[in-house]
Scaffold this active site. Structure first.
Site, PDB file in Angstrom:
ATOM      1  N   GLY A   1       0.895  -1.092   0.049  1.00 36.88           N
ATOM      2  CA  GLY A   1       0.043   0.029  -0.049  1.00 36.88           C
ATOM      3  C   GLY A   1       0.834   1.254   0.030  1.00 36.88           C
ATOM      4  N   CYS A   2       0.240   2.209   0.016  1.00 36.58           N
ATOM      5  CA  CYS A   2       0.982   3.525  -0.389  1.00 36.58           C
ATOM      6  C   CYS A   2       1.540   3.863   1.363  1.00 36.58           C
ATOM      7  CB  CYS A   2      -0.051   5.006  -0.511  1.00 36.58           C
ATOM      8  SG  CYS A   2      -0.655   4.849  -2.237  1.00 36.58           S
ATOM      9  N   SER A   3       2.703   4.390   0.990  1.00 35.78           N
ATOM     10  CA  SER A   3       3.706   4.663   2.361  1.00 35.78           C
ATOM     11  C   SER A   3       3.607   3.735   3.253  1.00 35.78           C
ATOM     12  CB  SER A   3       3.079   6.344   2.752  1.00 35.78           C
ATOM     13  OG  SER A   3       3.021   7.103   1.806  1.00 35.78           O
ATOM     14  N   SER A   4       3.368   2.614   2.950  1.00 38.06           N
ATOM     15  CA  SER A   4       3.030   1.485   4.088  1.00 38.06           C
ATOM     16  C   SER A   4       4.413   1.324   5.207  1.00 38.06           C
ATOM     17  CB  SER A   4       2.958   0.106   3.006  1.00 38.06           C
ATOM     18  OG  SER A   4       4.159  -0.082   2.415  1.00 38.06           O
TER      19      SER A   4
END
Length: 249
Positions: free
Chosen positions: A132-135
């Protein structure tokens, strides 16, 4: 293995031409990253056991195209266990995080809002892929340090002024590594879903996840991550977002 400072924690050196042919991992603290080393296996041992994979795909239900793409890829192996298009039940998290070695999360963020820390700490995972984004984006916190002015015999003061101290942490990565997970793959910053899906598809292919009938690729995990960057249209933006925390498997 890199241990970047606070000022460079969000920089992936893979974007620089000098380092594009080199594989690397990152660490927040050396102690956490070396915790799993006493029980280390190469990536082939983990991925060759195809039934060891547990995945959560689009739990929020709004990434329809991503769900369609990966549900068909992951469905090729009937021994995988996955939760698709919904939030997992607590029993599913508890059971499969403890009995599977490889965890794949494809959704928004790192999944920490739906996967309680206690489940991760009890897990037996060896590799976690959080796409996921910025995980795995670190949190930079600043603490203001006020120094007290102490009068002296001459009337002058010492210790005047204020200062600040910054430190870094990422609860998600730290939790997985504290649970003796050997490596965590994730994104340092926000990415477009279509482009990061291209990266993930290539990574799955190189690691043998999406082609269970084929022998597992002998490439290392960090090598597979490095090679998958070129699948992105924006290889210096999306392609450089994924990094590996932990051991250089």
């Amino acid at each position: 293995m890199l241990s970047p400072s606070v000022k460079s924690i969000n920089t992936n050196t893979s974007k620089f031409p000098r380092y594009q042919t080199q594989t690397q991992t990152q660490t927040q603290t050396l102690g956490l990253s070396t915790t799993p080393i006493t029980n280390s296996h190469i990536i082939d041992d983990t991925l060759a056991t195809k039934k060891s994979l547990f995945y959560i795909l689009n739990p929020s239900g709004d990434l329809k195209r991503t769900q369609t793409t990966f549900s068909s890829l992951l469905a090729r192996n009937q021994e995988y266990y996955g939760v698709v298009g919904r939030y997992p039940f607590s029993t599913e998290l508890e059971d499969h995080l403890q009995t599977r070695q490889l965890f794949v999360y494809i959704g928004h963020g790192s999944g920490d809002s739906i996967i309680k820390r206690q489940y991760i700490l009890k897990s037996n995972l060896e590799i976690a892929l959080l796409m996921g984004c910025s995980s795995v984006s670190p949190t930079i916190e600043t603490t203001n340090c006020v120094r007290t002015v102490v009068p002296t015999s001459t009337g002058a003061g010492t210790g005047a002024g204020t200062g600040s101290k910054s430190f870094k942490k990422n609860g998600t990565v730290s939790t997985y590594l504290a649970a003796k997970c050997k490596a965590v793959v994730g994104n340092l910053w926000d990415v477009g879903d279509k482009d990061i899906d291209r990266f993930t598809i290539e990574l799955f292919k190189l690691c043998g996840i999406s082609h269970p009938s084929l022998p597992t690729n002998t490439a290392s995990l960090v090598g597979s991550v490095q090679s998958s960057r070129i699948a992105c249209n924006l290889k210096y933006l999306t392609g450089c977002s994924p990094v590996v925390y932990g051991l250089p498997l």
